[in-house]
Design a protein around this motif. Structure first.
Motif, PDB file in Angstrom:
ATOM      1  N   SER A 277       0.836  -1.192   0.000  1.00 54.71           N
ATOM      2  CA  SER A 277       0.000   0.000   0.000  1.00 54.71           C
ATOM      3  C   SER A 277       0.874   1.247   0.000  1.00 54.71           C
ATOM      4  CB  SER A 277      -0.899  -0.010   1.242  1.00 54.71           C
ATOM      5  OG  SER A 277      -1.734   1.124   1.265  1.00 54.71           O
TER       6      SER A 277
ATOM      7  N   LEU B 286      -4.693  -4.108  -4.617  1.00 55.95           N
ATOM      8  CA  LEU B 286      -4.848  -2.727  -4.155  1.00 55.95           C
ATOM      9  C   LEU B 286      -5.488  -1.868  -5.242  1.00 55.95           C
ATOM     10  CD1 LEU B 286      -1.324  -2.379  -2.493  1.00 55.95           C
ATOM     11  CD2 LEU B 286      -3.491  -2.896  -1.344  1.00 55.95           C
TER      12      LEU B 286
ATOM     13  N   HIS C  46      -5.287   0.049   0.018  1.00 56.98           N
ATOM     14  CA  HIS C  46      -6.308  -0.968   0.254  1.00 56.98           C
ATOM     15  C   HIS C  46      -7.656  -0.450  -0.243  1.00 56.98           C
ATOM     16  CE1 HIS C  46      -3.601  -3.566   2.440  1.00 56.98           C
ATOM     17  NE2 HIS C  46      -3.213  -2.547   3.185  1.00 56.98           N
TER      18      HIS C  46
END
Length: 229
Positions: A154, A196, A215
């Motif tokens: 992320s 993601l 996310h």
């Protein structure tokens, strides 16, 4: 007496010869003819040419597990169109109109004002990827390169990179949300390798913001993007 002694000698010789005849249980003739056949001490029989199957043998006839690594063919881009952030209204393009691999993808210029008209702001959704062929590679018109990531966690930045067999980092799916004012809105552009989603870092009023992945969040405006309907 001489005749009796000769008879005893003949009987002893026959008995000694019988002791050297090979025996194979039910088939003594087979044992004599097949030297590879043997009889174990416990009476079980077998052949010296047979092999028991090794459970650790990789060549055993157990079902093989399927590989999920699929080769990604070169994309076949069709028409090109803009991608814009629904949060900022800004166009998604390559920084500095670059044609160099590894350069960042940013938001720049209000779509309603500029129309996202430059080639570095135009992308083609080349389909045919993923398990069912419904995923895409997103190809830039100016460079001919694919949308990719500079990492796997992320916060990784969006970059352009030469289209290749990327193990999923250049493969994307999208979730349709709505159509309004001539735009199709997508609630998430998700990367196949990382799971993601594209995110503009919640920067509504800034140019030169690097697009990243985070996310995936439901109803997050920073992750909503649009393309012309």
């Amino acid at each position: 007496l001489a005749a009796l002694a000769a008879a005893v000698v003949l009987l002893l010789g026959a008995a000694a010869a019988a002791m050297f005849v090979p025996w194979d249980g039910d088939n003594p003739d087979r044992a004599a003819a097949d030297p590879s056949h043997s009889t174990s001490r416990d009476g079980s029989s077998g052949s010296s040419t047979s092999k028991s199957k090794d459970p650790h043998d990789s060549t055993s006839d157990k079902p093989k597990s399927k590989s999920h690594n699929k080769t990604e063919p070169d994309p076949d881009p069709g028409g090109y169109a803009a991608i814009a952030s629904a949060n900022s209204g800004r166009c998604i393009g390559v920084a500095g109109e670059s044609q160099k691999s590894g350069d960042w993808v940013i938001q720049w210029g209000i779509a309603a004002e500029t129309g996202c008209s430059k080639p570095h702001e135009h992308w083609s959704w080349a389909s045919g990827y993923g398990e069912d062929g419904s995923d895409f590679k997103i190809v830039n018109q100016n460079s001919g390169m694919c949308l990719d990531l500079d990492g796997t966690s992320s916060g990784a930045k969006l970059i352009q990179r030469a289209c290749r067999d990327s193990h999923g980092s250049q493969v994307w799916d999208r979730t349709y949300s709505d159509t309004k004012n001539g735009w199709d809105y997508f609630a998430g552009l998700r990367n196949s390798a990382t799971g993601l989603c594209l995110d503009n870092q919640q920067k509504q009023d800034e140019d030169n913001v690097v697009i990243i992945v985070r996310h995936c969040l439901k109803d997050d405006n920073g992750q909503m993007f649009r393309i012309p309907a």
